[in-house]
Design a protein around this motif. Structure first.
Motif, PDB file in Angstrom:
ATOM      1  N   GLY A  95     -23.311  -1.288  43.093  1.00 48.51           N
ATOM      2  CA  GLY A  95     -23.661   0.007  43.663  1.00 48.51           C
ATOM      3  C   GLY A  95     -22.768   0.423  44.811  1.00 48.51           C
ATOM      4  N   ASP A  96     -22.937   1.664  45.185  1.00 42.52           N
ATOM      5  CA  ASP A  96     -22.168   2.202  46.291  1.00 42.52           C
ATOM      6  C   ASP A  96     -23.100   2.386  47.496  1.00 42.52           C
ATOM      7  OD1 ASP A  96     -23.734   4.237  45.372  1.00 42.52           O
ATOM      8  OD2 ASP A  96     -22.113   5.636  44.976  1.00 42.52           O
ATOM      9  N   LEU A  97     -22.611   3.019  48.527  1.00 40.13           N
ATOM     10  CA  LEU A  97     -23.382   3.211  49.743  1.00 40.13           C
ATOM     11  C   LEU A  97     -24.629   4.050  49.487  1.00 40.13           C
ATOM     12  CD1 LEU A  97     -23.662   2.749  52.748  1.00 40.13           C
ATOM     13  CD2 LEU A  97     -22.201   4.724  53.137  1.00 40.13           C
ATOM     14  N   THR A  98     -24.548   5.037  48.638  1.00 40.01           N
ATOM     15  CA  THR A  98     -25.704   5.873  48.322  1.00 40.01           C
ATOM     16  C   THR A  98     -26.809   5.047  47.681  1.00 40.01           C
ATOM     17  OG1 THR A  98     -24.220   7.751  47.986  1.00 40.01           O
ATOM     18  CG2 THR A  98     -26.440   7.943  47.104  1.00 40.01           C
ATOM     19  N   SER A  99     -26.440   4.155  46.791  1.00 37.74           N
ATOM     20  CA  SER A  99     -27.415   3.272  46.159  1.00 37.74           C
ATOM     21  C   SER A  99     -28.064   2.350  47.188  1.00 37.74           C
ATOM     22  CB  SER A  99     -26.723   2.455  45.065  1.00 37.74           C
ATOM     23  OG  SER A  99     -27.616   1.531  44.511  1.00 37.74           O
ATOM     24  N   LEU A 100     -27.263   1.811  48.093  1.00 36.82           N
ATOM     25  CA  LEU A 100     -27.782   0.933  49.134  1.00 36.82           C
ATOM     26  C   LEU A 100     -28.747   1.684  50.043  1.00 36.82           C
ATOM     27  CD1 LEU A 100     -27.819  -1.751  50.645  1.00 36.82           C
ATOM     28  CD2 LEU A 100     -25.798  -0.958  51.898  1.00 36.82           C
ATOM     29  N   ARG A 101     -28.399   2.906  50.420  1.00 37.40           N
ATOM     30  CA  ARG A 101     -29.285   3.698  51.277  1.00 37.40           C
ATOM     31  C   ARG A 101     -30.600   3.995  50.573  1.00 37.40           C
ATOM     32  NH1 ARG A 101     -26.351   8.192  54.726  1.00 37.40           N
ATOM     33  NH2 ARG A 101     -28.549   8.611  54.961  1.00 37.40           N
ATOM     34  N   GLY A 102     -30.553   4.244  49.277  1.00 38.86           N
ATOM     35  CA  GLY A 102     -31.778   4.470  48.519  1.00 38.86           C
ATOM     36  C   GLY A 102     -32.649   3.232  48.485  1.00 38.86           C
ATOM     37  N   ASP A 103     -32.020   2.062  48.299  1.00 40.84           N
ATOM     38  CA  ASP A 103     -32.764   0.802  48.314  1.00 40.84           C
ATOM     39  C   ASP A 103     -33.440   0.594  49.666  1.00 40.84           C
ATOM     40  OD1 ASP A 103     -31.925   0.328  45.739  1.00 40.84           O
ATOM     41  OD2 ASP A 103     -30.329  -1.062  46.326  1.00 40.84           O
ATOM     42  N   CYS A 104     -32.715   0.851  50.728  1.00 45.54           N
ATOM     43  CA  CYS A 104     -33.269   0.687  52.073  1.00 45.54           C
ATOM     44  C   CYS A 104     -34.423   1.665  52.315  1.00 45.54           C
ATOM     45  CB  CYS A 104     -32.190   0.888  53.127  1.00 45.54           C
ATOM     46  SG  CYS A 104     -30.937  -0.414  53.122  1.00 45.54           S
ATOM     47  N   PRO A 130     -41.251   1.315  54.067  1.00 46.83           N
ATOM     48  CA  PRO A 130     -42.686   1.114  54.272  1.00 46.83           C
ATOM     49  C   PRO A 130     -43.090  -0.360  54.374  1.00 46.83           C
ATOM     50  CG  PRO A 130     -42.299   2.666  52.483  1.00 46.83           C
ATOM     51  CD  PRO A 130     -40.980   2.078  52.850  1.00 46.83           C
ATOM     52  N   HIS A 131     -42.258  -1.272  53.935  1.00 44.81           N
ATOM     53  CA  HIS A 131     -42.590  -2.698  53.953  1.00 44.81           C
ATOM     54  C   HIS A 131     -42.142  -3.388  55.236  1.00 44.81           C
ATOM     55  CE1 HIS A 131     -43.662  -2.404  49.727  1.00 44.81           C
ATOM     56  NE2 HIS A 131     -42.526  -1.751  49.545  1.00 44.81           N
TER      57      HIS A 131
END
Length: 69
Positions: free
Chosen positions: A16-25, A30-31
């Protein structure tokens, strides 16, 4: 050895790219619980005594060109 299976609601994108990482984060927010902010106070210089480095770590850093030169 235990085989631990992890189930994720979203597919894992290992390339993934940075956008994917930001979405994961964003999905994990909430956790996570953030500690309450505390005001830091200045430390008296008399309480600062330096850093103790074990001899084995000092030898390792001395052998590294970034630190030993």
């Amino acid at each position: 050895m235990t085989n631990i299976k992890v189930h994720s609601p979203a597919p894992v994108d290992l390339e993934g790219d940075l956008t994917s990482l930001r979405g994961d984060c964003a999905r994990m927010v909430p956790h996570w619980a953030a500690p309450e902010r505390t005001a830091s106070r200045p430390v008296s210089p008399s309480l600062i005594h330096g850093v103790d480095v074990p001899p084995s770590s000092a030898r390792m850093l001395d052998a590294m060109s970034d630190y030993g030169d």
